[in-house]
Scaffold this active site. Structure first.
Site, PDB file in Angstrom:
ATOM      1  N   HIS A  17     -64.760  28.940 -28.613  1.00  0.00           N
ATOM      2  CA  HIS A  17     -64.272  28.034 -27.545  1.00  0.00           C
ATOM      3  C   HIS A  17     -64.347  26.468 -28.466  1.00  0.00           C
ATOM      4  CE1 HIS A  17     -61.779  26.460 -24.410  1.00  0.00           C
ATOM      5  NE2 HIS A  17     -62.533  25.407 -24.360  1.00  0.00           N
ATOM      6  N   ARG A  71     -50.731  41.356 -25.144  1.00  0.00           N
ATOM      7  CA  ARG A  71     -51.061  40.563 -26.419  1.00  0.00           C
ATOM      8  C   ARG A  71     -51.541  41.465 -27.833  1.00  0.00           C
ATOM      9  NH1 ARG A  71     -55.867  36.523 -26.364  1.00  0.00           N
ATOM     10  NH2 ARG A  71     -55.492  36.528 -28.559  1.00  0.00           N
ATOM     11  N   ARG A  72     -51.719  40.969 -28.902  1.00  0.00           N
ATOM     12  CA  ARG A  72     -52.507  41.716 -29.807  1.00  0.00           C
ATOM     13  C   ARG A  72     -52.008  43.166 -30.230  1.00  0.00           C
ATOM     14  NH1 ARG A  72     -57.899  40.398 -27.440  1.00  0.00           N
ATOM     15  NH2 ARG A  72     -58.411  38.520 -28.256  1.00  0.00           N
ATOM     16  N   TYR A 100     -61.662  23.001 -29.677  1.00  0.00           N
ATOM     17  CA  TYR A 100     -61.944  21.593 -29.610  1.00  0.00           C
ATOM     18  C   TYR A 100     -61.956  21.008 -30.892  1.00  0.00           C
ATOM     19  CZ  TYR A 100     -62.026  22.414 -24.765  1.00  0.00           C
ATOM     20  OH  TYR A 100     -61.442  22.654 -23.432  1.00  0.00           O
ATOM     21  N   HIS A 139     -50.158  30.294 -24.151  1.00  0.00           N
ATOM     22  CA  HIS A 139     -51.051  29.259 -24.118  1.00  0.00           C
ATOM     23  C   HIS A 139     -51.384  28.644 -25.440  1.00  0.00           C
ATOM     24  CE1 HIS A 139     -54.440  26.737 -22.889  1.00  0.00           C
ATOM     25  NE2 HIS A 139     -55.336  27.690 -23.607  1.00  0.00           N
ATOM     26  N   PHE A 140     -51.970  29.391 -26.303  1.00  0.00           N
ATOM     27  CA  PHE A 140     -52.244  28.786 -27.413  1.00  0.00           C
ATOM     28  C   PHE A 140     -51.244  28.190 -28.581  1.00  0.00           C
ATOM     29  CE2 PHE A 140     -53.780  33.231 -29.038  1.00  0.00           C
ATOM     30  CZ  PHE A 140     -52.892  33.366 -30.192  1.00  0.00           C
ATOM     31  N   HIS A 141     -50.053  28.830 -28.438  1.00  0.00           N
ATOM     32  CA  HIS A 141     -48.880  28.318 -29.167  1.00  0.00           C
ATOM     33  C   HIS A 141     -48.477  26.843 -28.552  1.00  0.00           C
ATOM     34  CE1 HIS A 141     -48.818  32.180 -31.250  1.00  0.00           C
ATOM     35  NE2 HIS A 141     -48.305  31.335 -32.295  1.00  0.00           N
TER      36      HIS A 141
HETATM   37 FE1  HAS Z   1     -57.491  27.501 -24.194  1.00  0.00          FE
HETATM   38  C1  HAS Z   1     -57.603  31.183 -24.586  1.00  0.00           C
HETATM   39  C2  HAS Z   1     -59.165  27.757 -21.228  1.00  0.00           C
HETATM   40  C3  HAS Z   1     -57.395  24.184 -24.138  1.00  0.00           C
HETATM   41  C4  HAS Z   1     -56.682  27.425 -27.661  1.00  0.00           C
HETATM   42  N1  HAS Z   1     -57.126  29.046 -25.781  1.00  0.00           N
HETATM   43  C5  HAS Z   1     -57.155  30.337 -25.689  1.00  0.00           C
HETATM   44  C6  HAS Z   1     -56.800  30.887 -26.867  1.00  0.00           C
HETATM   45  C7  HAS Z   1     -56.776  29.840 -27.914  1.00  0.00           C
HETATM   46  C8  HAS Z   1     -56.857  28.642 -26.992  1.00  0.00           C
HETATM   47  C9  HAS Z   1     -56.550  29.893 -29.269  1.00  0.00           C
HETATM   48  O1  HAS Z   1     -60.565  29.884 -19.527  1.00  0.00           O
HETATM   49  C10 HAS Z   1     -57.067  32.277 -27.477  1.00  0.00           C
HETATM   50  C11 HAS Z   1     -58.278  32.773 -27.654  1.00  0.00           C
HETATM   51  C12 HAS Z   1     -58.089  34.275 -28.099  1.00  0.00           C
HETATM   52  O2  HAS Z   1     -57.702  34.728 -29.134  1.00  0.00           O
HETATM   53  O3  HAS Z   1     -58.442  35.191 -27.213  1.00  0.00           O
HETATM   54  N2  HAS Z   1     -57.977  26.374 -22.911  1.00  0.00           N
HETATM   55  C13 HAS Z   1     -58.692  26.546 -21.753  1.00  0.00           C
HETATM   56  C14 HAS Z   1     -58.998  25.260 -21.120  1.00  0.00           C
HETATM   57  C15 HAS Z   1     -58.512  24.259 -21.827  1.00  0.00           C
HETATM   58  C16 HAS Z   1     -57.993  24.962 -22.897  1.00  0.00           C
HETATM   59  C17 HAS Z   1     -59.500  25.001 -19.668  1.00  0.00           C
HETATM   60  N3  HAS Z   1     -57.204  26.062 -25.765  1.00  0.00           N
HETATM   61  C18 HAS Z   1     -56.982  24.755 -25.331  1.00  0.00           C
HETATM   62  C19 HAS Z   1     -56.738  23.951 -26.464  1.00  0.00           C
HETATM   63  C20 HAS Z   1     -56.667  24.675 -27.481  1.00  0.00           C
HETATM   64  C21 HAS Z   1     -56.749  26.189 -26.938  1.00  0.00           C
HETATM   65  C22 HAS Z   1     -56.940  22.370 -26.522  1.00  0.00           C
HETATM   66  C23 HAS Z   1     -56.244  24.721 -28.933  1.00  0.00           C
HETATM   67  C24 HAS Z   1     -56.273  23.623 -29.485  1.00  0.00           C
HETATM   68  N4  HAS Z   1     -58.147  28.960 -23.207  1.00  0.00           N
HETATM   69  C25 HAS Z   1     -58.736  28.905 -22.108  1.00  0.00           C
HETATM   70  C26 HAS Z   1     -59.320  30.378 -21.451  1.00  0.00           C
HETATM   71  C27 HAS Z   1     -58.930  31.124 -22.437  1.00  0.00           C
HETATM   72  C28 HAS Z   1     -58.274  30.292 -23.546  1.00  0.00           C
HETATM   73  C29 HAS Z   1     -59.916  30.575 -20.290  1.00  0.00           C
HETATM   74  C30 HAS Z   1     -59.033  32.726 -22.386  1.00  0.00           C
HETATM   75  C31 HAS Z   1     -57.789  33.576 -21.842  1.00  0.00           C
HETATM   76  C32 HAS Z   1     -58.132  34.846 -21.855  1.00  0.00           C
HETATM   77  O4  HAS Z   1     -58.521  35.411 -20.765  1.00  0.00           O
HETATM   78  O5  HAS Z   1     -58.382  35.696 -23.008  1.00  0.00           O
HETATM   79  C33 HAS Z   1     -58.435  22.801 -21.393  1.00  0.00           C
HETATM   80  O6  HAS Z   1     -59.199  21.964 -22.461  1.00  0.00           O
HETATM   81  C34 HAS Z   1     -57.309  22.013 -21.312  1.00  0.00           C
HETATM   82  C35 HAS Z   1     -57.418  20.484 -20.888  1.00  0.00           C
HETATM   83  C36 HAS Z   1     -56.089  20.049 -20.901  1.00  0.00           C
HETATM   84  C37 HAS Z   1     -55.590  19.073 -20.045  1.00  0.00           C
HETATM   85  C38 HAS Z   1     -54.237  18.378 -20.517  1.00  0.00           C
HETATM   86  C39 HAS Z   1     -54.340  16.922 -20.567  1.00  0.00           C
HETATM   87  C40 HAS Z   1     -53.317  16.337 -21.036  1.00  0.00           C
HETATM   88  C41 HAS Z   1     -53.086  15.498 -22.189  1.00  0.00           C
HETATM   89  C42 HAS Z   1     -51.657  15.031 -22.486  1.00  0.00           C
HETATM   90  C43 HAS Z   1     -51.471  13.436 -22.206  1.00  0.00           C
HETATM   91  C44 HAS Z   1     -49.917  13.194 -22.466  1.00  0.00           C
HETATM   92  C45 HAS Z   1     -49.615  12.044 -22.673  1.00  0.00           C
HETATM   93  C46 HAS Z   1     -48.044  11.602 -22.609  1.00  0.00           C
HETATM   94  C47 HAS Z   1     -50.462  11.039 -22.589  1.00  0.00           C
HETATM   95  C48 HAS Z   1     -56.166  18.860 -18.820  1.00  0.00           C
HETATM   96  C49 HAS Z   1     -54.188  14.994 -22.579  1.00  0.00           C
HETATM   97  C50 HAS Z   1     -47.523  11.480 -21.641  1.00  0.00           C
HETATM   98  C51 HAS Z   1     -45.981  11.431 -21.700  1.00  0.00           C
HETATM   99  C52 HAS Z   1     -45.156  11.468 -20.596  1.00  0.00           C
HETATM  100  C53 HAS Z   1     -43.914  11.432 -20.643  1.00  0.00           C
HETATM  101  C54 HAS Z   1     -45.757  11.929 -19.137  1.00  0.00           C
END
Ligand code: HAS
Length: 551
Positions: free
Chosen positions: A222, A438-439, A226, A373-375
């Site tokens: 995890h 998946r996988r 980050y 999700h991760f794409h």
């Molecule tokens: Fe995830 C599985 C939960 C973030 C990557 N994640 C994965 C896997 C990968 C991955 C590679 O809880 C698969 C691993 C595998 O092979 O099994 N993930 C989260 C959570 C977050 C999260 C809670 N993941 C990421 C990020 C990744 C990433 C970042 C890569 C870079 N993920 C999971 C969970 C799994 C998981 C479970 C396991 C699932 C399973 O069952 O296997 C959080 O960090 C997300 C928080 C983000 C936000 C969004 C904030 C928005 C922002 C954008 C601002 C936009 C602006 C533009 C300023 C709350 C900062 C505004 C413009 C306008 C026009 C409005």
């Protein structure tokens, strides 16, 4: 105010560029494998020469998820530190050692996968066994990255000694946080590889503790995501504001967000193991709560980055509610690519919150939703930001310029990527919700009724994958142009300044003992008892399974 910036010597640029070359070679190889995978999964294509689907899936995951990211990040971070705190000749030499150790490890692991001796995917879940050279190669990549981390720590330390009482430059602070997190997290996978996998794959141990190996992997896995995200945040906080003609929104807020990411990104690995038997549900619950804590710094980032855009527009005299949005440099690819990355992170992050919610995880775990999700998060948010950085970093390093023509090609590349990913990742999300696994390679699963509903989404993934591959070819072309053929000139290394009347950043934000102490305490709290449990009450270990099974 931003302190003095250093200019790069030729020697320095060469090191940073070497990391970039590996990055873009990886992009091409890994991307090609991705294209083939989507073709196979469409059911309309069979791999030639008896090549196995799981071999190319492993190349794809390892080369893009582990190699491309690590090389880009370490090269980019070296450049950030070189720019803000400088690098000595000795540090540069050790930087080269880190590069070569990582490269040797990468080549070892890659060859092992390519000859079909390590079809274990990037998570290398036991009891699938790979050839020992695969694990040794991975261990070398990690050791190389640690060497880079210690050079980075040393760079900041030397600067601090020469600038007593001054706060460290924001970007140097951010790189240090990312590398502290990386070192603490990668200890888990290092232990797992050295103590469990290597002896087992060499035949010294007959069995392996499957649950322990997976738990150690996710302790690392995890924070790994980050480790990919934080360099993108570095650009969002401290580089993009310069490109939109603004200032850093708040130095203190940015530092606090990074500290929170350090503290909460590690003790959360169980959210990848929510369906895994053998872990007490209480500890899963605790780690899910901690997962929700790690969302907070991302929300802080979302609002403050958007805020910095608005402040830039208002400063230029835009008074209407959204008029300032028009003022953003939409035709500048250095801005557009990361911006689309930001927008993608809104659904990408929301998907993460769904995954982390225990009950909903039961629906999506191990479905292709997770791949979707991760794409969105890694392959769109992070990668588009990395591309955005490439457009100015590479010409800055090679003494060339991003010409209007290359900028235009970059804009086209960004839209191609966006459309391809919308189709591919969207189809993955939907297919996941209707049960697509998946996988896994293509299968009709003996003609199940539900399976028939997947096929159109699988074809859509192949369409999206093809569009993305066109994007990859274009990106590699732009990279080659920026490296070797673009006209000579000066390309700015854009670093934003603080507001002139910004409040002083509190000193305690740089109290490393405090933040590392809390991080370790949280890790011990979240992992000690469940780890003891896993070791004490583990079922009998598993003998190895070699792929193809029965080999
Ligand atoms: Fe995830 C599985 C939960 C973030 C990557 N994640 C994965 C896997 C990968 C991955 C590679 O809880 C698969 C691993 C595998 O092979 O099994 N993930 C989260 C959570 C977050 C999260 C809670 N993941 C990421 C990020 C990744 C990433 C970042 C890569 C870079 N993920 C999971 C969970 C799994 C998981 C479970 C396991 C699932 C399973 O069952 O296997 C959080 O960090 C997300 C928080 C983000 C936000 C969004 C904030 C928005 C922002 C954008 C601002 C936009 C602006 C533009 C300023 C709350 C900062 C505004 C413009 C306008 C026009 C409005």
């Amino acid at each position: 105010m931003t302190s003095k910036l250093f200019s790069f010597s030729k020697k320095e640029s060469r090191l940073y560029m070497s990391f970039m070359y590996v990055t873009f070679i990886s992009l091409f190889i890994g991307g090609l494998m991705g294209l083939l995978q989507t073709f196979v999964r469409s059911g309309k294509y069979t791999l030639p020469f008896g090549i196995d689907y799981y071999t190319i899936l492993t190349v794809h995951g390892v080369i893009l998820g582990l190699v491309l990211t690590t090389f880009f990040i370490i090269g980019f971070q070296f450049s950030l530190l070189g720019k803000t705190v400088g690098i000595s000749d000795k540090q540069l030499m050790v930087g080269w050692i880190s590069f070569w150790v990582m490269l040797i490890g990468t080549v070892m692991a890659s060859i092992t996968i390519l000859v079909g001796q390590a079809s274990v995917l990037y998570t290398f879940y036991a009891p699938l066994r790979a050839h020992p050279a695969f694990y040794i190669g991975l261990a070398l990549v990690i050791v190389g990255s640690w060497i880079a981390a210690f050079v980075n720590f040393r760079q900041l330390y030397v600067w601090k000694k020469a600038h007593k009482g001054e706060k460290s430059p924001l970007l140097a602070f951010m790189v240090t946080i990312n590398m502290i997190m990386w070192v603490i997290a990668s200890l888990g996978v290092a232990v797992s590889v050295l103590v469990l996998f290597i002896p087992w794959s060499l035949g010294y141990a007959e069995t392996i503790n499957v649950l322990l190996s997976r738990t150690l992997f996710w302790y690392f896995g995890h924070p790994l995501v980050y480790f990919w995200l934080l360099p993108a945040y570095m650009a969002w906080y401290a580089i993009i504001p310069k490109l939109v003609g603004g200032k850093i929104f708040s130095d203190s807020l940015a530092r606090l967000a990074f500290i929170l990411l350090l503290m909460f990104s590690i003790p959360v690995g169980f959210h990848h193991q929510l369906t895994e038997p053998g872990i007490d549900p209480t500890w899963k619950f605790i780690q899910v709560v901690l997962t929700f804590m790690v969302i907070i710094p991302s929300l802080m980032t979302a609002f403050s980055v958007f805020g910095s855009f608005e402040a830039a527009g208002r400063r230029k005299g835009f008074t209407s509610l959204f008029g300032w949005i028009k003022n953003l440099p939409w035709k500048d690819v250095r801005f557009l690519a990361p911006f689309i990355g930001m927008v993608a992170f809104i659904p990408g992050g929301a998907g993460g919150i769904i995954n982390a919610s225990h009950q909903m995880n039961a629906l999506v775990h191990n479905t292709i939703w997770i791949t979707g999700h991760f794409h969105l998060t890694a392959a769109t948010t992070v990668i588009l930001t990395f591309f955005g950085i490439t457009y100015w970093l590479v010409p800055h390093l090679t003494g060339r310029r991003l010409t209007p023509k290359l900028n235009k090609l970059g804009l086209i590349q960004t839209w191609i990527w966006t459309i391809g990913m919308l189709i591919m990742s969207g189809a993955m999300h939907i297919q996941g919700l209707i049960g697509g696994p998946r996988r896994s390679s293509f299968s009709e699963y003996a003609g199940g009724e539900q399976v028939a509903t997947w096929i159109n989404y699988q074809i859509a993934q192949a369409v999206g994958g093809t569009i993305l591959f066109v994007g990859i070819i274009l990106m590699v072309y732009i990279f080659i142009q920026l490296s070797f053929f673009a006209p000579k000139g000066v390309q700015e290394y854009p670093i934003a300044e603080e507001e002139p009347d910004a409040e002083k950043t509190p000193k305690f934000l740089e109290n490393w003992y405090l933040w590392i102490g809390i991080t370790i305490a949280l890790i011990l709290f979240a992992y000690t008892i469940p780890m003891i449990d896993i070791i004490k009450h583990s079922p009998p270990g598993s003998p190895p399974f070699d792929w193809p099974i029965g080999k």
